[in-house]
Scaffold this motif. Structure first.
Motif, PDB file in Angstrom:
ATOM      1  N   GLN A 128      -7.864 -57.240 -19.101  1.00  0.00           N
ATOM      2  CA  GLN A 128      -8.401 -58.207 -18.145  1.00  0.00           C
ATOM      3  C   GLN A 128      -7.264 -58.905 -17.373  1.00  0.00           C
ATOM      4  OE1 GLN A 128     -11.767 -60.789 -19.473  1.00  0.00           O
ATOM      5  NE2 GLN A 128     -11.556 -59.698 -21.422  1.00  0.00           N
ATOM      6  N   ALA A 129      -6.211 -59.248 -18.080  1.00  0.00           N
ATOM      7  CA  ALA A 129      -5.104 -59.966 -17.450  1.00  0.00           C
ATOM      8  C   ALA A 129      -4.459 -59.136 -16.351  1.00  0.00           C
ATOM      9  CB  ALA A 129      -4.068 -60.353 -18.497  1.00  0.00           C
ATOM     10  N   THR A 130      -4.312 -57.842 -16.581  1.00  0.00           N
ATOM     11  CA  THR A 130      -3.630 -56.987 -15.606  1.00  0.00           C
ATOM     12  C   THR A 130      -4.522 -56.604 -14.426  1.00  0.00           C
ATOM     13  OG1 THR A 130      -4.118 -55.101 -17.061  1.00  0.00           O
ATOM     14  CG2 THR A 130      -1.908 -56.057 -17.191  1.00  0.00           C
ATOM     15  N   ARG A 131      -5.755 -57.108 -14.415  1.00  0.00           N
ATOM     16  CA  ARG A 131      -6.566 -56.993 -13.200  1.00  0.00           C
ATOM     17  C   ARG A 131      -6.160 -58.048 -12.172  1.00  0.00           C
ATOM     18  NH1 ARG A 131     -12.156 -56.518 -16.575  1.00  0.00           N
ATOM     19  NH2 ARG A 131     -11.991 -54.304 -17.165  1.00  0.00           N
ATOM     20  N   ASP A 132      -5.418 -59.042 -12.640  1.00  0.00           N
ATOM     21  CA  ASP A 132      -4.900 -60.107 -11.769  1.00  0.00           C
ATOM     22  C   ASP A 132      -3.566 -59.641 -11.199  1.00  0.00           C
ATOM     23  OD1 ASP A 132      -3.728 -62.318 -10.622  1.00  0.00           O
ATOM     24  OD2 ASP A 132      -4.182 -63.673 -12.285  1.00  0.00           O
ATOM     25  N   VAL A 133      -3.543 -59.349  -9.895  1.00  0.00           N
ATOM     26  CA  VAL A 133      -2.345 -58.795  -9.268  1.00  0.00           C
ATOM     27  C   VAL A 133      -1.160 -59.757  -9.391  1.00  0.00           C
ATOM     28  CG1 VAL A 133      -1.334 -58.039  -7.085  1.00  0.00           C
ATOM     29  CG2 VAL A 133      -3.657 -57.346  -7.698  1.00  0.00           C
ATOM     30  N   ASP A 134      -1.427 -61.060  -9.263  1.00  0.00           N
ATOM     31  CA  ASP A 134      -0.338 -62.032  -9.383  1.00  0.00           C
ATOM     32  C   ASP A 134       0.302 -61.984 -10.771  1.00  0.00           C
ATOM     33  OD1 ASP A 134      -0.716 -62.927  -6.786  1.00  0.00           O
ATOM     34  OD2 ASP A 134      -2.173 -64.449  -7.394  1.00  0.00           O
ATOM     35  N   PHE A 135      -0.510 -61.800 -11.790  1.00  0.00           N
ATOM     36  CA  PHE A 135       0.017 -61.686 -13.151  1.00  0.00           C
ATOM     37  C   PHE A 135       0.853 -60.417 -13.289  1.00  0.00           C
ATOM     38  CE2 PHE A 135      -0.372 -60.056 -17.521  1.00  0.00           C
ATOM     39  CZ  PHE A 135       0.186 -61.106 -18.214  1.00  0.00           C
ATOM     40  N   VAL A 136       0.382 -59.329 -12.706  1.00  0.00           N
ATOM     41  CA  VAL A 136       1.119 -58.059 -12.791  1.00  0.00           C
ATOM     42  C   VAL A 136       2.476 -58.181 -12.093  1.00  0.00           C
ATOM     43  CG1 VAL A 136       1.120 -55.627 -12.115  1.00  0.00           C
ATOM     44  CG2 VAL A 136      -0.973 -56.673 -12.985  1.00  0.00           C
ATOM     45  N   ILE A 137       2.502 -58.837 -10.938  1.00  0.00           N
ATOM     46  CA  ILE A 137       3.771 -59.029 -10.215  1.00  0.00           C
ATOM     47  C   ILE A 137       4.735 -59.840 -11.067  1.00  0.00           C
ATOM     48  CG2 ILE A 137       4.838 -60.122  -8.210  1.00  0.00           C
ATOM     49  CD1 ILE A 137       2.248 -59.472  -6.664  1.00  0.00           C
ATOM     50  N   MET A 138       4.227 -60.903 -11.686  1.00  0.00           N
ATOM     51  CA  MET A 138       5.073 -61.732 -12.555  1.00  0.00           C
ATOM     52  C   MET A 138       5.564 -60.922 -13.758  1.00  0.00           C
ATOM     53  SD  MET A 138       5.039 -63.427 -15.660  1.00  0.00           S
ATOM     54  CE  MET A 138       3.271 -63.424 -15.993  1.00  0.00           C
ATOM     55  N   LEU A 139       4.694 -60.095 -14.326  1.00  0.00           N
ATOM     56  CA  LEU A 139       5.082 -59.274 -15.470  1.00  0.00           C
ATOM     57  C   LEU A 139       6.145 -58.255 -15.060  1.00  0.00           C
ATOM     58  CD1 LEU A 139       4.349 -58.974 -18.464  1.00  0.00           C
ATOM     59  CD2 LEU A 139       2.639 -57.272 -17.799  1.00  0.00           C
ATOM     60  N   ALA A 140       6.022 -57.711 -13.857  1.00  0.00           N
ATOM     61  CA  ALA A 140       7.043 -56.781 -13.346  1.00  0.00           C
ATOM     62  C   ALA A 140       8.378 -57.501 -13.191  1.00  0.00           C
ATOM     63  CB  ALA A 140       6.599 -56.206 -12.000  1.00  0.00           C
ATOM     64  N   ALA A 141       8.338 -58.744 -12.693  1.00  0.00           N
ATOM     65  CA  ALA A 141       9.573 -59.523 -12.545  1.00  0.00           C
ATOM     66  C   ALA A 141      10.218 -59.784 -13.895  1.00  0.00           C
ATOM     67  CB  ALA A 141       9.266 -60.851 -11.843  1.00  0.00           C
ATOM     68  N   THR A 142       9.392 -59.973 -14.918  1.00  0.00           N
ATOM     69  CA  THR A 142       9.906 -60.217 -16.271  1.00  0.00           C
ATOM     70  C   THR A 142      10.598 -58.969 -16.814  1.00  0.00           C
ATOM     71  OG1 THR A 142       8.085 -61.765 -16.633  1.00  0.00           O
ATOM     72  CG2 THR A 142       9.287 -61.026 -18.578  1.00  0.00           C
ATOM     73  N   HIS A 143       9.959 -57.817 -16.648  1.00  0.00           N
ATOM     74  CA  HIS A 143      10.589 -56.561 -17.084  1.00  0.00           C
ATOM     75  C   HIS A 143      11.884 -56.317 -16.308  1.00  0.00           C
ATOM     76  CE1 HIS A 143       7.748 -54.785 -19.957  1.00  0.00           C
ATOM     77  NE2 HIS A 143       6.772 -55.278 -19.216  1.00  0.00           N
ATOM     78  N   GLN A 144      11.871 -56.630 -15.016  1.00  0.00           N
ATOM     79  CA  GLN A 144      13.077 -56.468 -14.201  1.00  0.00           C
ATOM     80  C   GLN A 144      14.201 -57.336 -14.742  1.00  0.00           C
ATOM     81  OE1 GLN A 144      12.660 -57.026  -9.880  1.00  0.00           O
ATOM     82  NE2 GLN A 144      14.552 -58.220  -9.956  1.00  0.00           N
ATOM     83  N   ALA A 145      13.882 -58.584 -15.093  1.00  0.00           N
ATOM     84  CA  ALA A 145      14.899 -59.508 -15.605  1.00  0.00           C
ATOM     85  C   ALA A 145      15.516 -58.991 -16.898  1.00  0.00           C
ATOM     86  CB  ALA A 145      14.287 -60.885 -15.837  1.00  0.00           C
ATOM     87  N   MET A 146      14.769 -58.199 -17.651  1.00  0.00           N
ATOM     88  CA  MET A 146      15.266 -57.625 -18.895  1.00  0.00           C
ATOM     89  C   MET A 146      15.898 -56.249 -18.691  1.00  0.00           C
ATOM     90  SD  MET A 146      14.855 -59.889 -21.186  1.00  0.00           S
ATOM     91  CE  MET A 146      15.235 -58.875 -22.619  1.00  0.00           C
ATOM     92  N   GLY A 147      16.032 -55.833 -17.422  1.00  0.00           N
ATOM     93  CA  GLY A 147      16.662 -54.546 -17.133  1.00  0.00           C
ATOM     94  C   GLY A 147      15.756 -53.347 -17.336  1.00  0.00           C
ATOM     95  N   GLN A 148      14.455 -53.591 -17.492  1.00  0.00           N
ATOM     96  CA  GLN A 148      13.491 -52.505 -17.711  1.00  0.00           C
ATOM     97  C   GLN A 148      12.890 -52.109 -16.364  1.00  0.00           C
ATOM     98  OE1 GLN A 148      10.853 -54.155 -20.683  1.00  0.00           O
ATOM     99  NE2 GLN A 148      12.514 -54.464 -22.155  1.00  0.00           N
TER     100      GLN A 148
END
Length: 395
Positions: free
Chosen positions: A76-96
């Protein structure tokens, strides 16, 4: 009745957490976690917890929280595009980067007709390109966003970052003047933009302006509630070093030294800052005519950071300039050459030349050029060595 009371309490806590999220993400995260303990399937609480940890700079904890989300909640959470963008930024910050890219692709496929969200996805995609070192690609993507939406602040921020990463800092300063007034006013309240702008000013020689800009960045953070990220403290420290503000630098290095959350790389950068400051102070003393005091500073620094090649080379250089080539040479006889850097080889070759240690100098030079054949400082040291040995043809 008890269930209703619990739901009301959880709802109130969540609203309170949302209000705290911007200025005090850690307190917001604690409240969101309390809600999750009462309601393990509360999607909004989970999303807020992950976001809070990311905003607080605790990206590993954010990803841990995302991993612990129940499967249905995550779906359900990943249906929220804003949440997905933030999650992508988090993975990016960790080098993933690969995971971040996949998340952005999924988000892009889900929002083809939503211009505002498409801009946010493209801006995060450009930020990912920057993290991967593709400044030109990021710049082109930010320009594309601005052609579609000229007042998109994230894209203006990104253009300045891309130009700085490409070492086009003068162009970045020119571009800053093109930002629409209402967007510029918004960006002046964005610590990330101010941090980038400080880097641009520092790179163009405006050290005092850069320091003042970083001071404004630090003002956005509150110790104990919303601590400044290490990257902010480190950048501020380097700028203070360049500006010669030793009082502020000592205070900032003290704060960094007391942190218990640093990665090995961050700990090394803090040591490098201390070393660089010691070298600057020693150079100032030597320039003022007090070589003995310069050597004392470098000797103390060498004891604190025995593996630092910059300190060793500065110390050897001071010995050489004071006609103590043998003492300089002795510094390099003590090191483990299997772990040596190009700086070590360049310093060692210079010391060997000053001490007239021709055979050892040639061996160090040969070994160094084999490992670092294109290093500019080592090649310069090689030319000086041949000159010291009397072979001007090779030099």
């Amino acid at each position: 009745a008890q269930v209703q009371d619990s739901e009301k309490r959880s709802s109130a806590q969540l609203r309170c957490a949302e209000l705290l999220a911007t200025n005090d993400p850690r307190s917001s995260a604690r409240l969101a976690f309390d809600v999750i303990r009462l309601q393990p399937n509360n999607v909004d609480a989970w999303k807020l917890l992950v976001s809070d940890e990311h905003v607080a700079g605790r990206d590993q904890m954010a990803l841990t929280a995302a991993d612990r989300m129940p499967a249905d909640v995550y779906k359900q959470a990943t249906r929220d595009v804003d949440f997905v963008i933030m999650l992508a930024a988090t993975h990016q910050a960790m080098g993933q980067y690969s995971t971040a890219s996949n998340l952005l692709t999924d988000a892009r496929n889900a929002t083809r007709d939503d211009v505002q969200r498409s801009n946010a996805i493209e801006a995060q995609t450009a930020a990912l390109m920057l993290a991967e070192g593709n400044a030109q690609g990021a710049y082109r993507l930010y320009v594309k966003i601005l052609r579609r939406s000229p007042n998109e602040s994230d894209a203006w921020n990104g253009i300045i970052s891309a130009l700085h990463q490409a070492k086009q800092d003068q162009d970045a300063l020119t571009q800053v003047q093109q930002i629409p007034p209402e967007v510029a006013e918004k960006l002046q309240r964005d610590p990330g933009f101010l941090q980038t702008l400080a880097s641009v000013y520092g790179a163009t020689g405006h050290n005092q302006t850069a320091v003042e800009m970083m001071g404004r960045v630090l003002a956005h953070y509150q110790p104990g509630r919303n601590d400044a990220p290490y990257s902010v403290q480190a950048q501020y420290s380097w700028l203070l070093l360049d500006a010669g503000d030793e009082t502020q630098l000592a205070d900032m290095l003290g704060q960094m030294g007391r942190r218990t959350d640093l990665t090995p790389g961050q700990q090394q950068q803090t040591r490098n800052l201390w070393a660089a400051w010691s070298i600057r102070k020693a150079a100032h003393e030597e320039k003022s005519g007090d070589s003995k005091q310069a050597l004392k500073i470098l000797e103390v620094a060498s004891q604190a950071f025995p593996a630092n090649g910059d300190i060793r080379r500065a110390m050897a250089g001071t010995y050489i300039r004071n006609n103590e080539g043998k003492l300089a040479f002795a510094l390099y006889q003590q090191i483990d050459w299997t772990q040596a850097t190009a700086i070590d080889y360049a310093g060692g070759v210079a010391a060997a030349g000053a001490a007239r240690q021709k055979d050892t100098g040639r061996q160090w030079l040969a070994d160094g050029l084999e490992r670092f054949p294109n290093d500019t400082e080592l090649l310069t040291a090689a030319a000086q060595f041949e000159k010291d040995m009397g072979d001007t043809h090779k030099a």
